[in-house]
Scaffold this active site. Structure first.
Site, PDB file in Angstrom:
ATOM      1  N   GLY A   1       0.591  -1.115  -0.289  1.00  0.00           N
ATOM      2  CA  GLY A   1       0.498   0.355  -0.454  1.00  0.00           C
ATOM      3  C   GLY A   1       0.768   1.211   0.206  1.00  0.00           C
ATOM      4  CE1 TYR A   2       0.189   7.485   2.830  1.00  0.00           C
ATOM      5  CE2 TYR A   2       2.365   8.240   1.442  1.00  0.00           C
ATOM      6  CZ  TYR A   2       1.321   8.059   2.377  1.00  0.00           C
ATOM      7  OH  TYR A   2       1.652   9.634   2.190  1.00  0.00           O
TER       8      TYR A   2
ATOM      9  CD  GLN B   1       9.798  -8.222  -1.862  1.00  0.00           C
ATOM     10  OE1 GLN B   1       9.614  -7.791  -1.335  1.00  0.00           O
ATOM     11  NE2 GLN B   1       9.698  -6.888  -3.344  1.00  0.00           N
TER      12      GLN B   1
ATOM     13  CG  LEU C   1       9.652   6.725  -7.571  1.00  0.00           C
ATOM     14  CD1 LEU C   1       7.961   6.793  -8.364  1.00  0.00           C
ATOM     15  CD2 LEU C   1       8.889   8.314  -6.611  1.00  0.00           C
TER      16      LEU C   1
ATOM     17  CB  ILE D   1       9.600   3.792 -11.097  1.00  0.00           C
ATOM     18  CG1 ILE D   1       8.867   2.813 -12.102  1.00  0.00           C
ATOM     19  CG2 ILE D   1       9.449   5.942 -11.493  1.00  0.00           C
ATOM     20  CD1 ILE D   1       9.936   3.138 -13.743  1.00  0.00           C
TER      21      ILE D   1
ATOM     22  CD  GLN E   1      17.001  -5.348  -9.992  1.00  0.00           C
ATOM     23  OE1 GLN E   1      15.767  -5.767 -10.648  1.00  0.00           O
ATOM     24  NE2 GLN E   1      18.313  -5.152  -9.278  1.00  0.00           N
TER      25      GLN E   1
ATOM     26  CG  HIS F   1       5.801   4.603  -4.892  1.00  0.00           C
ATOM     27  ND1 HIS F   1       6.193   3.546  -6.390  1.00  0.00           N
ATOM     28  CD2 HIS F   1       5.732   4.156  -3.948  1.00  0.00           C
ATOM     29  CE1 HIS F   1       7.377   2.792  -5.476  1.00  0.00           C
ATOM     30  NE2 HIS F   1       7.372   2.748  -4.366  1.00  0.00           N
ATOM     31  CB  ALA F   2       5.202   7.324  -9.837  1.00  0.00           C
TER      32      ALA F   2
ATOM     33  CG  HIS G   1       3.211   0.404  -5.318  1.00  0.00           C
ATOM     34  ND1 HIS G   1       3.834   1.274  -5.012  1.00  0.00           N
ATOM     35  CD2 HIS G   1       3.775  -0.479  -5.376  1.00  0.00           C
ATOM     36  CE1 HIS G   1       4.079   1.061  -3.723  1.00  0.00           C
ATOM     37  NE2 HIS G   1       4.555  -0.624  -3.650  1.00  0.00           N
TER      38      HIS G   1
END
Length: 275
Positions: free
Chosen positions: A27-28, A149, A180, A172, A144, A30-31, A33
């Site tokens: 959640g929360y 992960q 981000l 990004i 990336q 950003h661009a 996601h």
């Protein structure tokens, strides 16, 4: 857009889509996601997004309690992107009473983020395994930015013969290079300016690599010197590692992952670059 919080309901909803792309998130949004959502839409047609702040990947002194959350904002962004399904489980849904199974990739816990955050990747691998099995996507999309992960998830899928394709998309960044991250919201205006040093350090190392430098020790020193130019930044690790095993290299022969974790006040930031 269907917003669903139970496993039974999301499986029923998922069944109508022959091809589904999953974007797992905490959640929360950003661009970064949203770029994954758009890629999933292009490649799969139907898109599901999970929103779940996973307690098991946070250590006892980490930021689970203050991790940024804004469900209504997230849902508005996803609806604007034409997302089909949003899975918003409660912790008791993912980890019901009596839950006692973990997915453990021992090698991942010995290096980089695994060494710095004991137990972190047990939580990551376990929750991603559960989300994949619940939603059964055709493809799942990761950024990336969280390089280790992506290595962990790909190995888990391979080792456990899970029939899901893992897609990793480029990091990004803001115009000044800052990757981000939902945690960027913790930064003050001054810290936000300082945080660009991670990208500057990675760029400096990549430029030396492009000029022919292959000594991992020299490239680590290049990054450390750039970080040292910002006294408020406290490095946790600076790494030049094999992109698959994540073991530190002496000499680069087939590419490398440059990565780092730093503290900036109370904020922990990570970044990386593949060469």
């Amino acid at each position: 857009m269907q917003v669903i919080s139970t496993i039974e309901a999301v499986r029923t909803a998922r069944a109508v889509y022959p091809t589904l792309g999953l974007v797992p998130t905490m959640g929360y949004l950003h661009a970064g996601h949203l770029s994954l959502v758009r890629q999933a839409r292009q490649e799969c047609g139907a898109v599901a997004v999970s929103i779940f702040v996973n307690p098991t990947q946070f250590g006892p002194n980490e930021d689970f309690g203050r991790y940024p959350r804004d469900m209504q904002r997230d849902l508005s962004l996803l609806e604007a992107e034409g997302v089909d399904l949003v899975f918003t489980p409660e912790p008791s849904t993912i980890y019901p009473p009596g839950f006692g199974t973990e997915v453990v990739l021992a090698a991942a816990e010995e290096v980089l983020e695994g060494a710095a955050r004991p137990g972190h990747f047990r939580g990551v691998a376990t929750v991603v395994c559960k989300l994949l099995n619940i939603l059964q996507p055709t493809r799942a999309y990761f950024g990336q930015k969280d390089a280790q992960q992506t290595v962990v998830v790909r190995q888990m899928v391979r080792d456990l013969n899970m029939p899901y394709e893992i897609v990793v998309a480029p990091t990004i960044r803001e115009a000044d290079g800052l990757a981000l991250s939902s945690r960027n919201t913790y930064l003050s205006a001054e810290q936000r300016q300082t945080a660009t040093v991670l990208y500057r350090a990675l760029r400096a190392a990549s430029e030396h690599y492009a000029a022919g430098e292959r000594s991992a020790a020299v490239l680590r020193e290049v990054m450390q010197m750039v970080l040292a130019g910002e006294p408020s930044v406290q490095p946790e690790y600076v790494s030049v590692a094999d992109p698959l095993s994540l073991r530190e290299l002496e000499t680069i022969s087939h590419g490398a992952l440059f990565s780092m974790a730093v503290r900036l006040g109370s904020v922990r930031l990570i970044d990386n670059m593949l060469v």
